[in-house]
Design an enzyme around this catalytic site. Structure first.
Site: not given
Ligand code: PA5
Length: 352
Positions: A54-55, A96, A98, A101, A148, A232, A248, A343
């Site tokens: 999501g980041s 990131s 959080s 990561t 996200r 998600e 292709h 995780k």
């Molecule tokens: O949607 C999510 O929770 C994940 O895809 C996180 O974004 C991913 O695990 C990476 O973590 P962060 O966005 O804290 O770096």
């Protein structure tokens, strides 16, 4: 729709739909709050963006948006190690939500080892701490969101940063026009709308494994966002593909002599762009024709006058579709227990 709206607090207790509804305003808020940032002048021959999940999607979107105009290469790295070209002429931005990561932290350390100059964007965590120790600016993201849902913040923060770095010429009026279009679209697609096409598409897709195609500049990135949001929010298997590339290889995978058995649950969402080159539009049309009859095909045409508008409007539509899919399947869109489980297991393996 009414029945979902009245059950909203039980279907969606953490209000993921509310986060999608405020996506347009978050874009403007993110843009305005990043205006005050003082981005250091760092001449770059290469821009490297680090992040995961999501980041990283904001980084993908930035690359897709800048590619037609940027005069330096832009690379998104989702790994523990950065490519070997990274050196003192590289500007590296680690993102990131959080700040914890492991792949992003490792890549950040690797980029610094190779002499890259950098910036970080995070709500805190180890990334913020390491950036502070390294004397690297760390710009904030709005706290309290699932990563996200922070896409407006990461994308518009990145836009401000690349403007500060001189890689993109700031376009305040374009961002404000985009905000107005996103708000108007959210009113048509959100739960208050009488006939939301996003809800209709979710109803059609609810029992399927969607494959989202992106046909046109930036649309493979948008298709990837749709896929991830469908993974998600409603916890569904989904895939994505890009045109022309899929013609292709993937195309052959849909020529089974047993389509009923092999493709029983597949459904295609074809994202198209009226401004795409005619060759790409032809490919989208011919590919949809080929697939129809083997599986349901839903065509979704991008709206908007600019690449930025077309990409972000389609992303907003996909975000709505994904939360409606969760609602119609009666699955809480917010928790992503499988990701958290993974995780946790990996942290245990690291002895944490
Ligand atoms: O949607 C999510 O929770 C994940 O895809 C996180 O974004 C991913 O695990 C990476 O973590 P962060 O966005 O804290 O770096």
């Amino acid at each position: 729709m009414q029945s979902y709206e009245t059950r909203r607090t039980t279907l969606d207790p953490s209000d993921m739909m509310g986060l999608v509804e405020r996506f347009p305003d978050d874009c403007l808020r993110a843009w305005e709050s990043a205006a005050a940032w003082s981005v250091p002048a760092l001449p770059a021959k290469h821009l490297l963006l680090l992040g995961m999940g999501g980041s990283a999607i904001g980084a993908d979107l930035l690359r897709a948006y800048l590619e037609p105009s940027a005069t330096i290469p832009i690379t998104v790295c989702r790994d523990y190690e950065v490519p070997a070209f990274v050196d003192a002429d590289t500007v590296c931005i680690a993102i990131s939500y959080s700040g914890n990561t492991e792949e992003t932290l490792s890549a950040y350390a690797d980029a610094r080892r190779r002499g890259a100059r950098g910036l970080a964007i995070s709500t805190g965590g180890k990334l913020q701490a390491r950036a502070a120790a390294d004397g690297v600016p760390c710009f904030p993201l709005a706290p309290g969101l699932p990563p996200r849902a922070s896409l407006p913040w990461s994308f518009f923060s990145l836009l401000r940063v690349v403007a500060g770095l001189g890689i993109w010429v700031e376009q305040d009026a374009a961002v404000r026009a985009l905000h107005a279009r996103l708000r108007e679209a959210a009113a048509r697609w959100g739960p208050a709308a009488a006939d939301s096409p996003a809800l209709a598409l979710a109803n059609s897709l609810q029992d399927s494994v969607p494959i989202v195609y992106g046909a046109g500049r930036g649309l493979p990135t948008v298709a990837y966002r749709w896929k991830c949001q469908i993974n998600e929010n409603p916890k569904m298997a989904a895939a994505c593909a890009a045109l022309p590339e899929a013609n292709h290889n993937e195309q052959a995978g849909f020529s089974s002599p047993h389509p009923e058995a092999d493709y029983a649950r597949l459904a295609v969402v074809m994202l198209t762009d009226p401004a795409a080159r005619v060759e790409v539009r032809n490919r989208a049309r011919v590919t949809a024709d080929y697939l129809r009859g083997r599986m349901p095909v839903y065509e979704v045409e991008a709206e908007g006058d600019t690449l930025l508008e077309r990409m972000l409007l389609l992303i907003l539509l996909g975000d709505f579709v994904s939360v409606y899919l969760a609602w119609v399947r009666e699955i809480d869109p917010t928790p992503v227990e499988a990701i958290e489980w993974l995780k946790g297991r990996l942290a245990a393996l690291r002895g944490e």
